[in-house]
Write a protein that holds these residues in place. Sequence first.
Motif, short mmCIF file in Angstrom:
data_model
loop_
_atom_site.label_atom_id
_atom_site.label_comp_id
_atom_site.label_asym_id
_atom_site.label_seq_id
_atom_site.Cartn_x
_atom_site.Cartn_y
_atom_site.Cartn_z
N LYS A 1 0.85 -1.21 0.00
CA LYS A 1 0.00 0.00 0.00
C LYS A 1 0.87 1.25 0.00
O LYS A 1 0.62 2.20 -0.74
N TRP B 1 -10.35 6.30 -1.61
CA TRP B 1 -10.03 5.55 -2.84
C TRP B 1 -11.27 5.35 -3.69
O TRP B 1 -11.19 5.42 -4.93
N SER C 1 -8.34 -1.61 9.57
CA SER C 1 -8.97 -1.34 8.28
C SER C 1 -9.53 0.07 8.35
O SER C 1 -10.25 0.39 9.28
N SER D 1 -4.87 2.84 -12.82
CA SER D 1 -4.71 1.43 -12.42
C SER D 1 -4.20 1.31 -10.99
O SER D 1 -4.65 0.46 -10.23
N VAL E 1 -7.03 1.99 -8.59
CA VAL E 1 -7.90 0.82 -8.47
C VAL E 1 -7.24 -0.24 -7.58
O VAL E 1 -7.88 -0.83 -6.71
N ALA E 2 -5.92 -0.42 -7.77
CA ALA E 2 -5.21 -1.39 -6.95
C ALA E 2 -5.30 -1.02 -5.48
O ALA E 2 -5.55 -1.87 -4.61
N GLU E 3 -5.10 0.28 -5.18
CA GLU E 3 -5.19 0.74 -3.78
C GLU E 3 -6.58 0.45 -3.22
O GLU E 3 -6.73 0.02 -2.07
N LEU E 4 -7.61 0.69 -4.07
CA LEU E 4 -8.98 0.46 -3.60
C LEU E 4 -9.15 -1.01 -3.24
O LEU E 4 -9.70 -1.35 -2.19
N ILE E 5 -8.64 -1.89 -4.14
CA ILE E 5 -8.80 -3.32 -3.87
C ILE E 5 -8.05 -3.71 -2.60
O ILE E 5 -8.56 -4.43 -1.75
N LEU E 6 -6.80 -3.17 -2.45
CA LEU E 6 -6.01 -3.51 -1.28
C LEU E 6 -6.68 -3.04 0.00
O LEU E 6 -6.61 -3.70 1.04
N SER E 7 -7.35 -1.88 -0.09
CA SER E 7 -7.91 -1.35 1.16
C SER E 7 -9.16 -2.12 1.59
O SER E 7 -9.70 -1.86 2.65
N CYS E 8 -9.60 -3.06 0.73
CA CYS E 8 -10.70 -3.93 1.19
C CYS E 8 -10.19 -5.00 2.14
O CYS E 8 -10.96 -5.64 2.84
#
Length: 1493
Positions: A70, A138, A130, A177, A180-187
Motif C-alpha cells: 500500500k 479511494w 482497516s 490502475s 484501483v489497486a489501492e482500492l482493492i487492497l484497502s478492502c
Amino acid sequence: MEQLCGPELPFWEPNLTLHAEIPDLPQCFQLTVLAWTPCVYLWLVSPLYLFYLKRNSKGYIMMSVLNRVKTIFGLILWLVCWTDLFASFHEMQQGHVRPPVYFVTPLILGMTMLLATFLIQFERLRGVQSSGVLFIFWVLSVLCAIVPFRSKIIYAGREVRGVSDKLRFTTFYAYFSVTVAELILSCFNEKPPLFSNVATDPNPCPESTAGFLSKLTFWWFTSMAIKGYRSPLESKDLWSLNKQDTSELVVPNLLGEWEGEKVKAQRYSQAMYSKPAVESNHVGTSPEEVEVLLAGGKGVRQPSFLRALLKAFGPYFLIGSAFKLLQDLITFINPQLLRMLIEFTKETGMPSWWGFSLAFMMFGCAVLQTLILHQHFQYCFVTGMRLRSAIIGAIYRKSLVITNEAKRSSTVGEVVNLMSVDAQRFMDLTTFLNMLWSAPLQIILALYFLWQTLGPSVLAGVAVMVLLIPFNAVIAMKTKAYQVEQMQHKDMRIKLMNEILNGIKVLKLYAWEVSFREKVLQVRQKELAVLRKAAYLGSLSIMAWTSAPFLVALTTFAVYVSVDENNVLDAEKAFVSLSLFNILRFPLNMLPQVITSLVQANVSLKRIQTFLTHDELDPGNVDRKPVASDFAVTVVNGKFSWAKKDRPALHNINAMVPQGSLLAVVGHVGCGKSSLVSALLGEMENLEGEISGSVAYVPQQAWIQNATLRDNILFGKPYVEQKYRCVLNACALTPDLDVLPGGDQTEIGEKGINLSGGQRQRVSLARALYSEADIYLLDDPLSAVDAHVAKHIFDNVIGPEGALRGKTRILVTHGISFLPQVDNILVLVEGTVSEMGSYQDLLKQNGAFAEFLRNYSLEDIIEDDDVMGMCHNTQQWGKNKSVNTVPSQGRHGELVQEKKKVQVEKLIQAETAETGRVKFSVYWDYAKAVGPLLSLFICFLYAGQSAAAIGANIWLSQWTNDADDSARQENVHMRVGVYAALGISQGTMVMFSSFTLALGKIQAARKLHQGLLDNKFHTPQAFFDTTPIGRIINRFSKDIYVIDEALPSTVLMFLGTVFASLATMIVIISSTPIFSVVVGPLALIYFFVQRFYVATSRQLKRLESVSRSPIYSHFSETITGTSVIRAYGRNGDFVLMSDMKVDENQKSYYPGIVSNRWLGVRIEFIGNCVVLFAGLFAVLGKEKLSPGLVGLSVSYALQVTMSLNWMVRMTSDLESNIVAVERVKEYSETPSEVQAPWEVENKKPPNEWPPEGNVEFADYSVRYREGLELVLRNISLKVKGGEKIGIVGRTGAGKSSMTLCLFRLLEAASGEIIIDGVKIAEIGLHDLRSKLTIIPQEPVLFSGTLRMNLDPFEKYSDDDIWNVLKLSHLHKFVSNQPAKLDLECSEGGENLSVGQRQLVCLARALLRKSRILILDEATAAIDLETDDLIQSTIRTQFEDCTVFTIAHRLNTIMDYTRVLVLDKGQIAEFDTPTNLIAQKGIFYGMVKDAGLA
C-alpha cells in the motif's frame, strides 16, 4: 474558472453533456471538479481523524506485506502526479505554455497522495486494521477517474493521428490502475495489533478485526447466521462481549458520573442553607425537625440521574445522531429524482441514457441511505445495551447497601421490576431518541419541498397535521396515566405471586389456594381493565396516524384543484407530493411513539432515581476498628431503631463483652434478641457503641445460596482441606455428606430447599466457623437441630471446649441446659437489658432470671454423658428428598467425594430453551385464546384496508391522467369525492381492526394467565422443590407482559406490513407486467435471507431470555441475604457475580441486535433493487406508459424497502414473542397433583367428618418422586381418636414425610391411610386438607393484615380471633399495636420475630380447631416459658383431638399416650414412653442424651 482553464477549455458545454446521444463532460470540469473532489474530502477529514487516532490507540501493528505494498503504491501515485507537474514545467521551458490548471491539479493531487501514504503508516502505528477514511477516499478517486478514463478513450478514437499528449495519456492510465489497486487492497484487513486481547480470547467477536466494508454491511456477522441456520445456536457459540460493552467498564463509568451528581446536589443544598448543614445526630434537633426544615426550603435538589446518564453515554450516542442527520438529508433526494423521472417519461425527445442514469441514481441513493441508517441504529442499540448493563449494575450495587427502612418501601418484586422492566424501557428509548430532533427536521424539509411543488395549498395539509397533534397529545397523556396505574397493579401482582410461591407448601397444607387465587385474579382483573382502556385509546391513535397522510394528501389536493381553475393535478405533482407525504408519515408516526416512550422512560427514571437516592447503611454505625482494649464489644447507652421514624426497638443497652468470652443472650419471644444482633452488625439506625474486629454471623433463619454445599461453607474463602474437614466434623455435617448424592459437591436448591432445617442451620454455622473471624454473632443456631446434635455442636463449636474457644461469641439461645457453661448471660426484657452477669451471679441475685430457671431447669446441670452415642446419629439427608438417597453404610470419616467421583444429578434442572421453529400449534393456541372467528375477522379487515388504500392511489393515477383532457373541470368533484370515500373507508377499517384486535388480546391475556395460575395452584409440591422461584416468577412477569402488551402490537404491525408488501407488488406488477420476471429471483433471495435470519435470531432471543432469569434469581437471593453478605464483607464478590451474569446475558443480546442490522442491510438491498427495476422498466416502457402509472409504480417501489424490512423484523418478532405463549403454555401444562381434584363431588365426606379422629396406616409406603427410593416402608399402625402421639427419630428418618402423607402432599406408593373409615386417597384434596390442622416447622406469613393471615376466607368473627390470640399468648402484643387486627405484616412476616410468627401459626390452628392436629417441631424458635404455655394450650384446647407431634425437645412428649420411633422409614418402636424407657431401646438412648432419663 476561465483564469484556471484558459479560454480554450470551457467549464460547461450543454451540447456536449445533456443533449448528446453519447454524453461527455468538458475537459476543464474533469481537471478541476472531478480531480479535486477526493482531495478536498481527504484534507477536510484528516485533521479530525488524526485527532481521533491520537486519542485512541489500539496498539501497534507489525509491518506486513500488505502494508508495504500500500505504501509503495501511495508513493508511486505521488510520483505519477508530480511527473505531470514536471512535464508542465518542462513544456513551459520549451515555450509551450499550459493553462494554470495543469500546474495546480497535479500539485494538489501529489500532496494528497503523500497525505494518504502518511495516513497508511500512522494508522498502522495506532493499530487500525482497516481504515474507513482511506477506503472512502479511494472509492471517490476511482469514481472521479472513470469519466476521464472513458472520455480519453473516446477522444483517442476520434483523433486521426492517435493520442496527441502521450505522456499525460500514459500517466493517467498508470494513475487509474494504481488507484484501483489501492482500492482493492484497502478492502483487505491488517493483522490484529500486538498484545491485543483478540489473541488471548477463545472466541473473540469478529467485529473487532472486521474490515471497513465488512463493518458497513455487517458482513462479519454472516458466519453466525450460517451457523445458526445449520444447527440451533448454543451459548458456547456466542462471541465474547467487546471490551467496551462489558459491565466492568460501563458500570463504574455511570456510577462515577452519578457520584459527581450527588456531590453537586449536596453542595447546592448546602449553599441554599447558609447555616451549617444540620446533622441528624445533633443534640436538641430531632431528625423529624431536620426533615421538616429540609422540606421547607425550596432548594432541596435531587441529584439528576438523567444528567449522569447523558455524561456517561452521550458522546457515543452523538456519533449515531450524526449518521441520522446524514440519512435524513439523503432521504429527500429520491422524490426529486422521481420528479425528473416523471418529467422524462412526459418529454418525447429525451435521450434514454438520462432515464437509465436516473434509475441508477435512485438506486445509489437508496443504498447509501440503507448503509447510513443501519450504522445509526447500531450506535443507538449499543448505547441502549450499555445503558441497561449500567442501570442493572447500579441498582444491584445499591441494593446491597440500602437501609432497612428503604427496603420496606421497595420490595424485592419492585426492585426486580426496576431491573427488568425499567432498564428495558431505557434500552427501548435509545433507539427512538434521535427522532426527537430528526422528526421535526424531516417534517420541515418535506414541507419545504411540498411548497415548491404545490404552493400555498400545502398549508391546508399542514393544518390537518397540526389538528391531529393535540388529539394525539391527549391520548398520550391518558396512556401515560394508565401506564403508571398498570405498573402498580403489575408490581402488586408479582409481589403477591412471589409470596404465594414462597409459601406454596403452607397454602397447600391449609387448603387456602382458593382465597389466594381470588386475590391474584382481583389484581389481574384491575390490570386488564386498565389494559383494555389503554388498548381502545391505542386503536384511536393508530387510526389517526394511518389516516393522517391520506387526509393530508386529500385536503391538499382538493384545495389545490379548487383554488384556481388553472391548477392542474398532473402525475409529477401528485406523485412527488405523495412520496413526500409518505416520507412525512414516518416522523409523524414516530413522534407519538417517541413521546410515549419518553413518558414511560421518565416514569422509570423517577423510579430508578428514587431507588438510587435511598439512604444507605452508614458503615460508621458500628465502629469496626480493632481496638487494643480488653473488650471486644462495647455498647454504651445504645438506642436502636429499625428506621429513623420508628420507635426504638432497643433502648438503654449497655454491654461490655470481654475478648474471647462467650455471652448468652436470653429472653422471651419478641424481646429484641435478634434486634440486638442486627444492631451489632450495623443493620439498625442510630448506634452508640462499637465492635472491633471482623465478624461472622449466623442468622436465625439460615441463608443458603443456590450453589454447591462446599461453596456455601467456603463462602469465597480459599479451600484448605484440613481446616474444612475439622469444620465439617465440628458441625456434625460429615454424616450428612455420606448421604448426599454428590457429597459436598451436591447442588443446593434455592433457599436451601433440599436440606432439612437442621442441616441448613449447620451449614450456616459451618460457614461462620470456616471464616475465622474475631467475633461470632450466633442468632439461635441451636433451635433447628435435635437435642443431641445441639449438644454436640455446643460442645464442639460454641462451648468452652469448642473450636471457637478464645474467640468472642455472642449466642442467642433458648436452651437452658447450656447456660451454666457460658461466661456471661445477658437477659433482655422488652428491648432493655434487665440483668447481666455469670450464671452463678444471676442465680444469687434472685431476679427474674433465677425465677425463670427454677421453673424450667429439669436438672441443675445435664450430666455430661458419653456423647459418643451421637455417632449413630447418621444425620440423614434432609426433608425434601429431591435427590436419590442412599442410607449410608457404616461410618466413613473421609469425604464421599474422594471415594467415588459421583456424577451428581443436578437438582435444579437447567432451564430449557426450545430449539427450532416455533410450532404452528403455538400460534394456534394464541389464535384459540383470541377466538378463531375473531382472528379470521381481523385478517379480513386488514385485507380490506389495504384494498381501499390501493384503490385510492390507482384512482389518483387515473385522475392525474385527466391533465391533458378538456373535460377535466367537470370531473373534479367526482374525482375528489371518490378519492375521499376510498380513503375514509380505509381509516374506519383500520380503527375496527385495531378495536377487534384489542378485544381479542384482552381475552387471550385473561385466558392464558388464568390457565397458568390455576395450574400453578394444582401443581404438586415436588415441582416447586426442583424449580427455582425466579423461573416461575419470570413466566408471571416477563412472559405475561409480552402476552399483554408486546405480542398484540407485534401482531398488528405484522398484519399491516404483510398486506402493505403484497399491495406494493400487486401495484408494480399491474402497471409494468414485465416486473413479474424479477419478482421471482428477488423473492427467492428474500426468502433465503429471511430464513437464515429468523433461525439465528430466534435462537438468540431464546438464549437471551434463558440467560436473563439468573440475573433476577441471583438478585432476589442476594436481597434476602444482604445482612449475611455484609457481615462477611463479600459485597465485592457478589457484585462481580452479578456483573458476570449481566455480561452473559448481553453476550446473546448483542448478536441479536447485529442480526437485525445484518438483515436490514440485506433486505433493504432487495428493496432497493425493486426500486431500480421499477425505474428501469418505466424507462424501457416509456412509450406505452402514462406518466400517472410510472409515478404510481415508482412511488410504491420507494415505500417497499421500508415494508419489506419491517415484514421480516415483525415475522421474527412475532416468532420470538410467541415464545412467551409457548413458555406460559409449558407451565400451564405441568402435571397437576396426580390429577387429584380439589373436591370430588360424589365422594364428599360429611361436614362433621372426622367425628372421632381415628387414624390408620395400612401397609403404607411412599416416595418423593418417581424413580426415587421409598422414604417410608410398609408402615402399619392404628391410632384411636384423642390419642397424643409423639414421633421421634434421627434427622431424615421420615418424620416429616409421615405428616406430609396425611395431607397427601405425597401420594402413596402402596397401601393407604384411613381416617374414621374414609380412605383419604378417594376424597378431594381440599375436603381432606381443610379438616386437618398443622403447625408447620417454618412459620410462613403473607403480606396483608394479621386478620387475613389468620382467616383468609373471613369465616370467623372478631371475637373468635381475639379469643385465639389470647390462647396463643399474642393478645398483649396485638392489642399494643395501633392497628390491632389490621396490623400489616410485611413480606414474609419480616416485622414479627420468628417466635411471634410461630405463635401466629398456633393461633391459626386454634382457629380451625379440627379433630386431628399435627405439630412439626413447632416450638423450635420459642423460649422455654412460651413453649410451656403453648404446650399447655395444646393440652387443654386439643384435649379430645388426635395430636401427632414431631419433637426435638423430648420433655414435651414425655406425657403423651404413645411414642412412635422411626428409623430409616420403618417403625422401630411404638409404645407408651414409660414402656419404651424400660425397653432400653433407641428411645431410651435419646432420652438419656437429653438428660431426662
